[in-house]
Enzyme design. Structure first.
Site, PDB file in Angstrom:
ATOM      1  N   SER A 145       0.424   6.798   9.411  1.00  0.00           N
ATOM      2  CA  SER A 145       0.546   8.345   9.282  1.00  0.00           C
ATOM      3  C   SER A 145       2.212   8.685   9.129  1.00  0.00           C
ATOM      4  O   SER A 145       2.948   7.821   9.407  1.00  0.00           O
ATOM      5  CB  SER A 145       0.279   9.240  10.897  1.00  0.00           C
ATOM      6  OG  SER A 145       1.102   8.612  11.678  1.00  0.00           O
TER       7      SER A 145
ATOM      8  N   GLU B 131       0.959  -1.305  -0.166  1.00  0.00           N
ATOM      9  CA  GLU B 131      -0.142  -0.106  -0.010  1.00  0.00           C
ATOM     10  C   GLU B 131       0.850   1.113  -0.199  1.00  0.00           C
ATOM     11  O   GLU B 131       0.452   2.317  -0.645  1.00  0.00           O
ATOM     12  CB  GLU B 131      -1.091  -0.305   1.142  1.00  0.00           C
ATOM     13  CG  GLU B 131      -2.065   0.838   1.048  1.00  0.00           C
ATOM     14  CD  GLU B 131      -2.874   0.810   2.374  1.00  0.00           C
ATOM     15  OE1 GLU B 131      -4.006   1.343   2.452  1.00  0.00           O
ATOM     16  OE2 GLU B 131      -2.475   0.200   3.375  1.00  0.00           O
TER      17      GLU B 131
HETATM   18  C1  LIG Z   1      -8.093   8.486   3.297  1.00  0.00           C
HETATM   19  C2  LIG Z   1      -8.095   7.300   4.368  1.00  0.00           C
HETATM   20  C3  LIG Z   1      -8.383   6.041   4.035  1.00  0.00           C
HETATM   21  C4  LIG Z   1      -8.276   4.936   5.079  1.00  0.00           C
HETATM   22  N1  LIG Z   1      -8.767   3.788   4.863  1.00  0.00           N
HETATM   23  C5  LIG Z   1      -8.902   2.650   5.797  1.00  0.00           C
HETATM   24  C6  LIG Z   1      -9.281   1.598   5.407  1.00  0.00           C
HETATM   25  O1  LIG Z   1      -9.901   1.280   4.540  1.00  0.00           O
HETATM   26  N2  LIG Z   1      -9.179   0.581   6.774  1.00  0.00           N
HETATM   27  C7  LIG Z   1      -8.375   0.957   7.717  1.00  0.00           C
HETATM   28  O2  LIG Z   1      -8.518  -0.042   8.551  1.00  0.00           O
HETATM   29  N3  LIG Z   1      -7.935   1.964   8.017  1.00  0.00           N
HETATM   30  C8  LIG Z   1      -8.193   3.053   7.279  1.00  0.00           C
HETATM   31  N4  LIG Z   1      -7.627   4.296   7.421  1.00  0.00           N
HETATM   32  C9  LIG Z   1      -7.142   4.601   8.684  1.00  0.00           C
HETATM   33  C10 LIG Z   1      -5.841   4.906   9.031  1.00  0.00           C
HETATM   34  O3  LIG Z   1      -4.941   3.510   8.844  1.00  0.00           O
HETATM   35  C11 LIG Z   1      -5.441   5.514  10.126  1.00  0.00           C
HETATM   36  O4  LIG Z   1      -6.086   6.603  10.393  1.00  0.00           O
HETATM   37  C12 LIG Z   1      -4.191   5.603  10.503  1.00  0.00           C
HETATM   38  O5  LIG Z   1      -3.253   4.414  10.582  1.00  0.00           O
HETATM   39  C13 LIG Z   1      -3.822   6.659  11.880  1.00  0.00           C
HETATM   40  O6  LIG Z   1      -4.510   6.159  12.930  1.00  0.00           O
HETATM   41  P1  LIG Z   1      -5.585   7.299  13.860  1.00  0.00           P
HETATM   42  O7  LIG Z   1      -6.403   7.680  12.874  1.00  0.00           O
HETATM   43  O8  LIG Z   1      -6.134   6.161  14.853  1.00  0.00           O
HETATM   44  O9  LIG Z   1      -4.618   8.212  14.388  1.00  0.00           O
HETATM   45  P2  LIG Z   1      -3.642   8.032  15.865  1.00  0.00           P
HETATM   46  O10 LIG Z   1      -2.963   6.701  15.672  1.00  0.00           O
HETATM   47  O11 LIG Z   1      -4.536   8.199  16.812  1.00  0.00           O
HETATM   48  O12 LIG Z   1      -2.788   9.256  15.500  1.00  0.00           O
HETATM   49  C14 LIG Z   1      -3.026  10.379  16.074  1.00  0.00           C
HETATM   50  C15 LIG Z   1      -2.078  11.375  15.633  1.00  0.00           C
HETATM   51  O13 LIG Z   1      -0.727  10.826  16.558  1.00  0.00           O
HETATM   52  C16 LIG Z   1       0.439  10.702  15.879  1.00  0.00           C
HETATM   53  N5  LIG Z   1       1.081   9.736  16.391  1.00  0.00           N
HETATM   54  C17 LIG Z   1       0.637   8.355  16.790  1.00  0.00           C
HETATM   55  N6  LIG Z   1       1.292   7.634  17.366  1.00  0.00           N
HETATM   56  C18 LIG Z   1       2.430   8.030  17.184  1.00  0.00           C
HETATM   57  C19 LIG Z   1       4.016   7.640  17.581  1.00  0.00           C
HETATM   58  N7  LIG Z   1       4.417   6.671  18.083  1.00  0.00           N
HETATM   59  N8  LIG Z   1       5.190   8.695  17.343  1.00  0.00           N
HETATM   60  C20 LIG Z   1       4.761   9.655  16.690  1.00  0.00           C
HETATM   61  N9  LIG Z   1       3.415  10.313  16.383  1.00  0.00           N
HETATM   62  C21 LIG Z   1       2.503   9.359  16.710  1.00  0.00           C
HETATM   63  C22 LIG Z   1      -0.163  10.171  14.581  1.00  0.00           C
HETATM   64  O14 LIG Z   1       0.868  10.260  13.395  1.00  0.00           O
HETATM   65  C23 LIG Z   1      -1.107  11.100  14.175  1.00  0.00           C
HETATM   66  O15 LIG Z   1      -0.838  12.527  13.854  1.00  0.00           O
HETATM   67  C24 LIG Z   1      -7.668   5.448   6.410  1.00  0.00           C
HETATM   68  C25 LIG Z   1      -7.343   6.743   6.693  1.00  0.00           C
HETATM   69  C26 LIG Z   1      -7.526   7.570   5.815  1.00  0.00           C
HETATM   70  C27 LIG Z   1      -7.130   8.954   6.337  1.00  0.00           C
END
Ligand SMILES: Cc1cc2nc3c(=O)[nH]c(=O)nc-3n(C[C@H](O)[C@H](O)[C@H](O)COP(=O)(O)OP(=O)(O)OC[C@H]3O[C@@H](n4cnc5c(N)ncnc54)[C@H](O)[C@@H]3O)c2cc1C
Length: 408
Positions: free
Chosen positions: A377, A237
């Site tokens: 991210s 991906e």
């Molecule tokens: C367009 C789009 C399509 C998607 N499609 C899918 C899908 O089809 N299926 C699916 O399962 N998921 C999907 N996702 C979800 C995506 O995988 C998650 O949003 C992503 O992994 C981030 O997780 P979160 O949203 O829970 O943010 P969080 O993990 O809560 O992160 C919040 C913030 O904290 C930061 N952060 C977290 N941990 C750390 C660390 N250890 N060090 C530094 N910074 C950190 C992150 O960078 C972010 O800025 C999609 C997301 C988007 C935007």
């Protein structure tokens, strides 16, 4: 290193270009049926699942040929295949890790868009920390019973099947107690709720599971080895399709260049403004940097190697560059950049790469934020690059520092 195309690749490029000139849809695809029809046309032309083995409906094509198709489609802003996650993630996962029965049962339906797939990985408290997922799959007889919740499921509303990560051993260390399943989205106990987005569309969903029965034969790979499976699919991906993204950015850049020649700034064409000229020059250079780094990734794939952690470099650079490109586009266009309806033809060209209601510069601007989050991210990509590419010490999480400080 010779960066020119071989005669074979150049001839292939010309044939793809001709096919697109003859077959590109004349109007925006509105319904899921229209999108499926386009998907099947691409399949019939041999442009989907190209790298998959011939015995499963693929073409055994080289990565460069796949990249050429992606690049040519991006060049003319062709609509994407409707079963993008099926083709990009699920198919390769089943081919690498599935049983022969699973390959026979699912692969062809993915290629033909007979069954649309989604990815059921993220949860409300398990995104970046995916291994913290809490959805459970408990073995009962010859089935697993699934309970829990997923979120951000792209295309969940139209999906027939989902590739699911669920906890099968709650007592094991968190990376070791996860398994990967193929889950029927129409099974009793699966509830899909769309999420309304800033762009106005609902590409994402929440998915809830209440006592969903999944036959044991729908386990992919070994029990409790789902984490390893997720790693291979996520690297696809992150890395595999970057060349088509570069082509899309270049195509948008060229359209912007055309618009800048006619759009007036202070009574003169915008392109005569020295600051805009500098910005355009800088942007072109940055897109070229991405193109070369993508070619490096592609030559790795051509040698039969997997994308690897270096795919994170492409993902990080591409998504940050896209944000800069969209911001610069808005600066150049001024108020025209916000128009979403009734555009003059030369302003209404950009399609963005997001699904849903693309087709406007403003949609591309809003969508560019998504690239820094999906597939892990950008902060997480930086951790991967630091630890696995550069060999730096592992990150120390802030909450652990706080804990240690508290213990003192
Ligand atoms: C367009 C789009 C399509 C998607 N499609 C899918 C899908 O089809 N299926 C699916 O399962 N998921 C999907 N996702 C979800 C995506 O995988 C998650 O949003 C992503 O992994 C981030 O997780 P979160 O949203 O829970 O943010 P969080 O993990 O809560 O992160 C919040 C913030 O904290 C930061 N952060 C977290 N941990 C750390 C660390 N250890 N060090 C530094 N910074 C950190 C992150 O960078 C972010 O800025 C999609 C997301 C988007 C935007």
């Amino acid at each position: 290193m010779d960066l020119n195309s071989t005669p074979h690749d150049e001839a292939f490029r010309q044939s793809v270009r001709q096919w697109l000139a003859d077959n590109l849809p004349k109007k925006k695809l509105e319904t899921i049926e229209e999108r499926k029809e386009w998907h099947r046309k691409l399949f019939d032309a041999g442009y989907l699942g190209m790298g998959w083995p011939k015995e499963y409906g693929g073409q055994d094509a080289r990565p460069m040929e796949q990249a050429i198709v992606g690049a040519e489609m991006a060049r003319v802003n062709a609509p994407a295949a409707v079963n993008g996650l099926g083709i990009g993630i699920v198919g390769p996962t089943i081919i690498h890790h599935g049983t022969e029965e699973q390959k026979q049962r699912y692969i062809r339906n993915i290629l033909m868009a007979e069954e649309i797939w989604c990815q059921l990985y993220s949860e409300p408290n398990a995104g970046s920390d995916l291994a913290g997922l809490r959805t459970r799959a408990d073995r009962v007889g010859d089935e697993y019973i699934v309970n829990g919740q997923k979120i951000w499921t792209s295309g969940g509303l139209h999906s027939d099947w989902g590739i699911l990560l669920a906890r099968t051993d709650p007592d094991a260390p968190k990376h070791q107690g996860i398994s990967c399943f193929l889950l029927n989205m129409h099974a009793p106990g699966v509830e899909v709720r769309p999420i309304k987005q800033i762009s106005g569309s609902s590409e994402f969903c929440e998915v809830f599971f209440t006592d969903v029965h999944v036959p044991a034969e729908n386990l992919i790979g070994e029990l409790h080895r789902g984490w390893q499976i997720a790693q291979t699919t996520l690297s696809y991906e992150r890395g595999g399709n970057t060349l088509s993204r570069v082509s899309r950015q270049l195509a948008q850049f060229e359209r912007l260049l055309e618009v800048a020649k006619t759009l007036k700034r202070n009574g003169r064409p915008a392109i005569e403004d020295p600051i805009i000229r500098q910005q355009l020059g800088q942007m072109y250079g940055e897109i070229e940097v991405l193109r070369y780094s993508t070619l490096r990734l592609l030559s790795r794939l051509e040698k039969g190697l997997r994308p690897g952690p270096e795919a994170s470099i492409s993902k990080l650079y591409y998504s940050e560059l896209d944000k800069r490109l969209q911001e610069m586009t808005q600066t150049v266009l001024g108020p025209y950049g916000q128009l979403t309806v009734g555009l003059s033809p030369d302003l209404a060209l950009d399609g963005g790469e997001g699904e849903g209601d693309g087709g406007t510069w403003s949609h591309s601007f809003v969508w560019s934020r998504a690239g820094t989050i999906y597939a892990g991210s950008n902060e997480i990509q930086k951790n991967i690059i630091g630890e696995r590419v550069l060999g730096l010490p592992k990150e120390v999480r802030a909450d652990r520092i706080a804990l240690k400080a508290g213990a003192r």
